[in-house]
Write a protein that holds these residues in place. Sequence first.
Motif, PDB file in Angstrom:
ATOM      1  N   LYS A 196      55.637  74.171  -9.886  1.00  0.00           N
ATOM      2  CA  LYS A 196      54.866  75.408 -10.003  1.00  0.00           C
ATOM      3  C   LYS A 196      54.038  75.357 -11.274  1.00  0.00           C
ATOM      4  CE  LYS A 196      56.404  79.141 -11.905  1.00  0.00           C
ATOM      5  NZ  LYS A 196      57.135  80.385 -12.281  1.00  0.00           N
ATOM      6  N   LEU A 197      52.793  75.771 -11.171  1.00  0.00           N
ATOM      7  CA  LEU A 197      51.931  75.951 -12.335  1.00  0.00           C
ATOM      8  C   LEU A 197      51.360  77.350 -12.271  1.00  0.00           C
ATOM      9  CD1 LEU A 197      50.559  74.882 -14.867  1.00  0.00           C
ATOM     10  CD2 LEU A 197      48.674  74.086 -13.414  1.00  0.00           C
ATOM     11  N   ASP A 198      51.664  78.157 -13.304  1.00  0.00           N
ATOM     12  CA  ASP A 198      51.256  79.553 -13.361  1.00  0.00           C
ATOM     13  C   ASP A 198      50.524  79.764 -14.683  1.00  0.00           C
ATOM     14  OD1 ASP A 198      51.003  82.293 -13.388  1.00  0.00           O
ATOM     15  OD2 ASP A 198      53.113  82.719 -12.999  1.00  0.00           O
ATOM     16  N   VAL A 199      49.246  80.120 -14.636  1.00  0.00           N
ATOM     17  CA  VAL A 199      48.455  80.332 -15.847  1.00  0.00           C
ATOM     18  C   VAL A 199      47.870  81.735 -15.809  1.00  0.00           C
ATOM     19  CG1 VAL A 199      47.902  77.899 -16.145  1.00  0.00           C
ATOM     20  CG2 VAL A 199      46.374  79.341 -14.798  1.00  0.00           C
ATOM     21  N   GLY A 200      47.586  82.282 -16.997  1.00  0.00           N
ATOM     22  CA  GLY A 200      47.073  83.641 -17.027  1.00  0.00           C
ATOM     23  C   GLY A 200      46.393  84.001 -18.323  1.00  0.00           C
ATOM     24  N   THR A 204      48.469  82.220 -21.294  1.00  0.00           N
ATOM     25  CA  THR A 204      49.841  82.134 -20.796  1.00  0.00           C
ATOM     26  C   THR A 204      49.970  80.976 -19.811  1.00  0.00           C
ATOM     27  OG1 THR A 204      50.122  84.526 -21.054  1.00  0.00           O
ATOM     28  CG2 THR A 204      51.663  83.386 -19.598  1.00  0.00           C
ATOM     29  N   VAL A 205      50.962  80.138 -20.022  1.00  0.00           N
ATOM     30  CA  VAL A 205      51.233  78.999 -19.158  1.00  0.00           C
ATOM     31  C   VAL A 205      52.717  78.970 -18.821  1.00  0.00           C
ATOM     32  CG1 VAL A 205      51.178  76.492 -18.917  1.00  0.00           C
ATOM     33  CG2 VAL A 205      49.366  77.641 -20.189  1.00  0.00           C
ATOM     34  N   ASP A 206      53.014  78.848 -17.541  1.00  0.00           N
ATOM     35  CA  ASP A 206      54.396  78.728 -17.083  1.00  0.00           C
ATOM     36  C   ASP A 206      54.434  77.582 -16.079  1.00  0.00           C
ATOM     37  OD1 ASP A 206      57.005  78.994 -16.328  1.00  0.00           O
ATOM     38  OD2 ASP A 206      56.796  80.960 -15.394  1.00  0.00           O
ATOM     39  N   ALA A 207      55.061  76.462 -16.457  1.00  0.00           N
ATOM     40  CA  ALA A 207      55.115  75.287 -15.592  1.00  0.00           C
ATOM     41  C   ALA A 207      56.573  74.923 -15.316  1.00  0.00           C
ATOM     42  CB  ALA A 207      54.398  74.104 -16.260  1.00  0.00           C
ATOM     43  N   ASP A 208      56.857  74.570 -14.066  1.00  0.00           N
ATOM     44  CA  ASP A 208      58.238  74.274 -13.674  1.00  0.00           C
ATOM     45  C   ASP A 208      58.239  73.113 -12.687  1.00  0.00           C
ATOM     46  OD1 ASP A 208      61.132  75.811 -13.681  1.00  0.00           O
ATOM     47  OD2 ASP A 208      60.773  74.747 -11.797  1.00  0.00           O
ATOM     48  N   LEU A 209      59.168  72.186 -12.876  1.00  0.00           N
ATOM     49  CA  LEU A 209      59.365  71.070 -11.953  1.00  0.00           C
ATOM     50  C   LEU A 209      60.847  70.960 -11.639  1.00  0.00           C
ATOM     51  CD1 LEU A 209      58.353  68.579 -10.382  1.00  0.00           C
ATOM     52  CD2 LEU A 209      58.686  67.251 -12.486  1.00  0.00           C
ATOM     53  N   LEU A 210      61.182  71.029 -10.358  1.00  0.00           N
ATOM     54  CA  LEU A 210      62.575  70.965  -9.907  1.00  0.00           C
ATOM     55  C   LEU A 210      62.698  69.861  -8.869  1.00  0.00           C
ATOM     56  CD1 LEU A 210      64.932  73.895  -9.080  1.00  0.00           C
ATOM     57  CD2 LEU A 210      64.688  72.043  -7.443  1.00  0.00           C
ATOM     58  N   GLU A 223      65.842  70.008 -13.486  1.00  0.00           N
ATOM     59  CA  GLU A 223      64.732  70.957 -13.615  1.00  0.00           C
ATOM     60  C   GLU A 223      64.248  71.002 -15.051  1.00  0.00           C
ATOM     61  OE1 GLU A 223      63.624  75.583 -12.511  1.00  0.00           O
ATOM     62  OE2 GLU A 223      65.664  75.087 -13.161  1.00  0.00           O
ATOM     63  N   GLY A 224      62.924  71.026 -15.204  1.00  0.00           N
ATOM     64  CA  GLY A 224      62.306  71.236 -16.499  1.00  0.00           C
ATOM     65  C   GLY A 224      61.352  72.407 -16.419  1.00  0.00           C
ATOM     66  N   ASN A 225      61.364  73.265 -17.441  1.00  0.00           N
ATOM     67  CA  ASN A 225      60.508  74.448 -17.465  1.00  0.00           C
ATOM     68  C   ASN A 225      59.844  74.562 -18.831  1.00  0.00           C
ATOM     69  OD1 ASN A 225      60.377  77.645 -18.196  1.00  0.00           O
ATOM     70  ND2 ASN A 225      59.837  77.296 -16.058  1.00  0.00           N
ATOM     71  N   TYR A 226      58.552  74.892 -18.832  1.00  0.00           N
ATOM     72  CA  TYR A 226      57.797  75.075 -20.074  1.00  0.00           C
ATOM     73  C   TYR A 226      57.039  76.395 -19.979  1.00  0.00           C
ATOM     74  CZ  TYR A 226      54.199  74.559 -23.643  1.00  0.00           C
ATOM     75  OH  TYR A 226      53.367  74.769 -24.716  1.00  0.00           O
ATOM     76  N   PHE A 227      57.149  77.216 -21.031  1.00  0.00           N
ATOM     77  CA  PHE A 227      56.437  78.500 -21.061  1.00  0.00           C
ATOM     78  C   PHE A 227      55.804  78.698 -22.430  1.00  0.00           C
ATOM     79  CE2 PHE A 227      55.976  82.952 -22.024  1.00  0.00           C
ATOM     80  CZ  PHE A 227      55.383  83.469 -20.876  1.00  0.00           C
ATOM     81  N   ASP A 228      54.576  79.209 -22.435  1.00  0.00           N
ATOM     82  CA  ASP A 228      53.888  79.484 -23.695  1.00  0.00           C
ATOM     83  C   ASP A 228      52.898  80.626 -23.483  1.00  0.00           C
ATOM     84  OD1 ASP A 228      53.281  78.499 -26.539  1.00  0.00           O
ATOM     85  OD2 ASP A 228      51.283  78.584 -25.642  1.00  0.00           O
TER      86      ASP A 228
END
Length: 725
Positions: A196-200, A204-210, A223-228
């Motif tokens: 998932k790649l969620d930007v705003g 705002t960035v929310d990236a997730d790989l499962l 799973e790795g998750n990055y949020f900023d």
Amino acid sequence: MSLASKATSRSYSMIITVAGLVALGALMPLSSIAWAADAGSPTPGGTEEAVRLDPVVVSAGRVEQRLRDVPANVTVITREEIRQSPARTVDDLLRQIPGFSLFRRSSSLVTHPTAQGVSLRGIGPSGVSRTLVLLDGVPLNDPFGGWVYWSKVPLESIERIEVARGGGSGVWGNYALGGVINIITRRPEARVAQAKLDVGTRDTVDADLLMSHVAGPWGVSLEGNYFDTDGYKIVKKSQRGDIDVQATSNHKTFNGRVEYTPSSASSLFLAGSFFREDRGNGTPLQENSTETGYMATGGRLRTADGSDWQLTLFSHLQTFDSTFASPAADRNSETPALNQFDVPSTDAGVNLQWSKRVLQSHLLTAGTDIRWIDGETNEFFTFNQTLQDFTRRRKAGGEQLLTGAYFQDIFTPAPGWQVTVAGRFDSWQSFDASRVERNKQTGAITRNNQFDDRDEFAFSPKVALLYQATDLLSLRSSFYKGFRAPTINELFRPFRVRNDITEGNADLDPERLIGGEVGMDYAIARNLFSRLTAFWNEVKDPVVNVTKGIGQGDVMEPCGFVPTGGVCRQRENLDRTRIRGIEAELEYRPHLNWTMLGSYLYSHTEILSAPNQPELEGKRIAQVPRHQFTLKLNYTNPALINVSVQGRWVGDQFEDDLNSLKLGDYFVVDLMVWRSIPLPKLSAGEVFLAVENLFDRTYEVAKTADGIITTGMPVLVHGGLRVRF
């Protein structure tokens, strides 16, 4: 071009990109609805009535039960509902449930971790949790302070969330005064990779790989998750000065799980995670960071006599640091006030549980659990303007040991009737506790407290009755007691919110609750379901932040120096508080494509007795609104588009124990739009667009004694792409 203009330009570019993806998806022919089918969405053109499925839950009684067989008000948020929500953290997701609240009204993304304690039904006027939060059955409450790091659990990893309201201490023990929130993660699946790649806006960035795989008896998931995010300026616009900057937030999470299931009667698991968080708290000098690791292992065994055995061992290792500052009256400058440069904590625990069905009418459960906690705070305080340095150093903390044993009998005496009897014995021990303060420059001891070892015992019974009058109507009632031990944080650690200071109290007693509830679940029609619950709770010795006085720029006990206009508070036990209320929920599915959900909470709170602070008697409990209401409308049509709109209204509440600082009511609307799209060489794809606080409402989330108001999150537009390989 200025930095602000560049940031705005980037934000608008991201919005246009995401909106374009959604529009493109809407125009593309749907060659595959794999994602929708996996999520249980209706097929295109369906006209049948929606069927309400009955999930299996474990949060109410530590054993698997159908939801309709649980004599408690339990809400289940499914994986599909999580995917349809614009929320980016678990706490924002749970705000759709009236009665759920953090100590502060704002999202955990911009709230200091120590204010992220959770409360259900208005039980709890401070930052520590009065609700037990579990991750796959393991306590998620911070071992040092009881609050919850909600960002530790990425939404993409969650299978479902069970929220069991009402006293759960009969089997769960410490923290479960108001209920239990059990976050259940996804189990490994064969050949699954999801991103998932969620930007705003506000960068705002929310990236997730499962990824997960199953081969024979072995299963593994990673799973790795990055949020900023750049966040926003949290102080009310008209009160801002030069020091007010965006409250930024950045975190990284890694989760892993290995399972071994040689047969249907036995299984083993090993799970672990790493979490790193860095925050800016709204001014240049105020920031905090957390680094924590978690490990759990255990297994399940069903023996030939029908007994089911479960064993879980877990441990958390954590470091935390935070800086606080005292702003000038014009907010154009600030002075360092407190530097908690190292707050380490460790815990280790074990739970052993046995359950067995006897004579077909008794489901027996018994178990024991232990949790050991060690934590301390190391900090500098009392800043000297001449030296431009802190002059004093403090080290405070100790150890705790919580031991419990519980039993439960779910008895079915006749068809349609169920009686649950449960009880739990708890022992709380506090030892090796001290508070030592030194002169930072000379090392000379200025305060040396070696606190006595303490121990407390509690018995928490629970009796519940469920009567299924018809296939459509169930009646339930329960009576319970609860127990919560004060945390190391409450006992020994002071904290600041700008110029307001709150001191610890080593003499705090445990909180004890007695309460009950009655309710009904009624399927008015095949597609119309309602739930109504009335509850009553009294808390003995509740821990409250009690106001000691207003600062005049001088020393005030027990806080030390308090800036002019600041407040000195201390954690203290009041004698008794009472919480009464009504919960109402309605779910209507007129068509496979449409779902309407409404829920309401009325919570009447009152301080009944406070002999040491008689001016508090009759006051409302701080941080608890009297009314909360949520309305949600979903339209799902994979062949066209899917839309979810949610409105949430929260009534006014008071910031402080004296009820002198009032926070007004507010209403916010969130929007989520998504659509499955075919993508080459992928099994499923989806684009989505979300808007939180759609109408950009400004609302108060906190207020200090000198009138500084913190506001909630302004409008946030974000969206992106979710794919499965």
